[in-house]
Design an enzyme around this catalytic site. Structure first.
Site, PDB file in Angstrom:
ATOM      1  N   PRO A  19       0.846  -1.205   0.000  1.00 55.97           N
ATOM      2  CA  PRO A  19       0.000   0.000   0.000  1.00 55.97           C
ATOM      3  C   PRO A  19       0.873   1.244   0.000  1.00 55.97           C
ATOM      4  O   PRO A  19       1.801   1.360   0.802  1.00 55.97           O
ATOM      5  CB  PRO A  19      -0.784  -0.131   1.314  1.00 55.97           C
ATOM      6  CG  PRO A  19       0.069  -0.995   2.189  1.00 55.97           C
ATOM      7  CD  PRO A  19       0.800  -1.932   1.283  1.00 55.97           C
ATOM      8  N   MET A  20       0.581   2.183  -0.916  1.00 50.41           N
ATOM      9  CA  MET A  20       1.371   3.410  -1.004  1.00 50.41           C
ATOM     10  C   MET A  20       0.450   4.587  -1.286  1.00 50.41           C
ATOM     11  O   MET A  20      -0.322   4.563  -2.242  1.00 50.41           O
ATOM     12  CB  MET A  20       2.438   3.302  -2.100  1.00 50.41           C
ATOM     13  CG  MET A  20       3.548   2.312  -1.790  1.00 50.41           C
ATOM     14  SD  MET A  20       4.756   2.190  -3.141  1.00 50.41           S
ATOM     15  CE  MET A  20       3.831   1.149  -4.307  1.00 50.41           C
ATOM     16  N   CYS A  42       3.459   3.520   8.643  1.00 55.08           N
ATOM     17  CA  CYS A  42       3.736   4.774   7.930  1.00 55.08           C
ATOM     18  C   CYS A  42       4.612   5.684   8.787  1.00 55.08           C
ATOM     19  O   CYS A  42       4.235   6.034   9.912  1.00 55.08           O
ATOM     20  CB  CYS A  42       2.443   5.486   7.569  1.00 55.08           C
ATOM     21  SG  CYS A  42       2.723   7.061   6.719  1.00 55.08           S
ATOM     22  N   ASN A  66       9.105  -7.038   3.668  1.00 60.17           N
ATOM     23  CA  ASN A  66       9.011  -5.848   2.831  1.00 60.17           C
ATOM     24  C   ASN A  66      10.249  -4.983   3.051  1.00 60.17           C
ATOM     25  O   ASN A  66      10.723  -4.858   4.173  1.00 60.17           O
ATOM     26  CB  ASN A  66       7.739  -5.089   3.206  1.00 60.17           C
ATOM     27  CG  ASN A  66       7.568  -3.757   2.494  1.00 60.17           C
ATOM     28  OD1 ASN A  66       7.198  -2.764   3.104  1.00 60.17           O
ATOM     29  ND2 ASN A  66       7.839  -3.710   1.210  1.00 60.17           N
ATOM     30  N   GLY A  67      10.755  -4.417   1.952  1.00 53.52           N
ATOM     31  CA  GLY A  67      11.878  -3.495   2.061  1.00 53.52           C
ATOM     32  C   GLY A  67      12.995  -3.801   1.089  1.00 53.52           C
ATOM     33  O   GLY A  67      13.624  -4.858   1.164  1.00 53.52           O
ATOM     34  N   ASP A  68      13.211  -2.892   0.127  1.00 57.66           N
ATOM     35  CA  ASP A  68      14.352  -2.934  -0.799  1.00 57.66           C
ATOM     36  C   ASP A  68      14.313  -4.071  -1.815  1.00 57.66           C
ATOM     37  O   ASP A  68      15.345  -4.392  -2.408  1.00 57.66           O
ATOM     38  CB  ASP A  68      15.677  -3.004  -0.031  1.00 57.66           C
ATOM     39  CG  ASP A  68      15.975  -1.746   0.758  1.00 57.66           C
ATOM     40  OD1 ASP A  68      15.222  -0.766   0.610  1.00 57.66           O
ATOM     41  OD2 ASP A  68      16.950  -1.748   1.533  1.00 57.66           O
ATOM     42  N   GLY A  82       7.128  -2.397  -2.990  1.00 58.59           N
ATOM     43  CA  GLY A  82       6.538  -1.072  -2.922  1.00 58.59           C
ATOM     44  C   GLY A  82       7.132  -0.124  -3.936  1.00 58.59           C
ATOM     45  O   GLY A  82       6.742  -0.102  -5.101  1.00 58.59           O
ATOM     46  N   ARG A  83       8.120   0.665  -3.511  1.00 60.19           N
ATOM     47  CA  ARG A  83       8.643   1.740  -4.353  1.00 60.19           C
ATOM     48  C   ARG A  83       9.207   1.248  -5.682  1.00 60.19           C
ATOM     49  O   ARG A  83       9.171   1.969  -6.677  1.00 60.19           O
ATOM     50  CB  ARG A  83       9.705   2.527  -3.579  1.00 60.19           C
ATOM     51  CG  ARG A  83       9.132   3.393  -2.460  1.00 60.19           C
ATOM     52  CD  ARG A  83      10.223   4.031  -1.629  1.00 60.19           C
ATOM     53  NE  ARG A  83      11.004   3.042  -0.881  1.00 60.19           N
ATOM     54  CZ  ARG A  83      12.174   3.279  -0.318  1.00 60.19           C
ATOM     55  NH1 ARG A  83      12.737   4.478  -0.454  1.00 60.19           N
ATOM     56  NH2 ARG A  83      12.795   2.347   0.366  1.00 60.19           N
TER      57      ARG A  83
END
Length: 332
Positions: A17-18, A101, A204-206, A228-229
């Site tokens: 979610p972003m 967040c 989650n992450g990178d 995500g990103r």
């Protein structure tokens, strides 16, 4: 992997979610490229209760994009309970609570990652939300802790499981880190290795490549990964990752022309969803600019993309980028 009665198969890849990113058109795009579960932009519990039009629109779900989780956040328990009841009426496959967040306007007010400074309240809020909904699985997304001195996620994950969540997603940074530095998956692995944990653990992450995705599955044993990103401007990363996980082979990179056509499709879908070309362009053009990082000499054209105000301007900018890439190929 199962979340409640939802079967996501082996080694699923999820869209994180972003805010201002995971709207319905973007989720549909990611679904088309193989994402196994999508999440909405986070929605304020207070805004849901007040029936704020822009926030309620975030609850819209297209049947073609399922399964979808709706993520909510808030700093007080009662509004979160009431919001969860309202959200369930929208028919999501999952209700996710945002305890991750890090931005000041959220965490600074005690919501999102701000709840990491009050773990007992986090646990009680989660317990009440789980009890409030009738049949929808409740999940949590959080971080390692508030800062380097409060990485309590192993214990916190246990306590969240004990009050009834169906899965937990952990971003491998503290709130203090925001999005800087490297994500630390060590504690995510410890949560997964905890013999008391029986619910799915999602890392989650990178994760920005198929190789990194497989490394996280293999090294830390997580049940799923969340991207995500890395999906902004490159939603086809889900197809790349899924193909590599299934075959061990890398898909050739899309051509600049193919990328441009995909982005125009995203823009057209967003215009239909929003109903206004200029607002849709404001929403999408940063995705477009991020799609062309790494092309020598593209900076000026990316700036033009970020300033474009019509579909015709966008198309011209993309055509210029295609031509730039063609010229570079011709000289190599």
């Amino acid at each position: 992997m199962r979340i409640g009665n939802l079967d996501l198969g082996a080694r699923p890849v999820l869209l994180a979610p972003m805010e201002d990113v995971t709207d319905m058109p973007f989720r549909r795009l990611c679904k088309g490229y193989g994402a196994d579960l999508m999440y909405t932009e986070f929605v304020s519990a207070d805004a849901i209760i007040r029936d704020v039009k822009s926030s309620m629109k975030k609850l819209d779900i297209d049947p073609a994009e399922r399964p979808v989780g709706i993520q909510i956040y808030g700093r007080e328990i009662e509004p979160m309970v009431e919001a969860a009841k309202i959200v369930e009426q929208s028919g999501p496959d999952i209700i996710d609570i945002n305890f991750g967040c890090p931005v000041k306007k959220v965490a600074g007010k005690g919501a999102g990652a701000g709840m990491l400074r009050d773990i007992p309240k986090m646990i009680e809020m989660t317990r009440r939300v789980v009890q409030a909904v009738d049949h929808t699985p409740v999940t949590v997304k959080t971080r390692l802790g508030w800062d380097e001195n409060s990485k309590f996620v192993v214990d916190t994950a246990e306590r969240l499981q004990d009050v009834g969540i169906a899965a937990i997603t952990i971003h491998g940074r503290t709130r203090a880190q925001m999005y800087t530095g490297e994500a630390d998956w060590t504690l995510i692995g410890q949560v997964k290795d905890n013999p008391r944990m029986s619910i799915p653990v999602i890392g989650n992450g990178d994760i920005d490549s198929p190789l990194k995705a497989r490394e996280m599955f293999d090294k830390y044993g997580v049940d799923a990964i969340m991207i995500g990103r890395a999906a902004i401007g490159r939603p086809w990363i889900f197809n790349e990752v899924k193909h590599y996980l299934e075959t061990g082979e890398l898909i050739p990179e899309a051509s600049v022309s193919q990328v441009a056509d995909r982005l125009m499709g995203q823009l057209a879908d967003t215009i239909r969803w929003i109903g206004d070309e200029k607002r849709a362009i404001l929403h999408v053009r940063r995705h477009m600019a991020l799609s062309f990082k790494g092309i020598p000499g593209v900076k000026e054209r990316r700036v033009r993309l970020l300033r474009a105000e019509s579909s015709d301007e966008i198309r011209q900018c993309l055509d210029d980028i295609i031509e730039l890439a063609r010229q570079q190929c011709a000289t190599e």
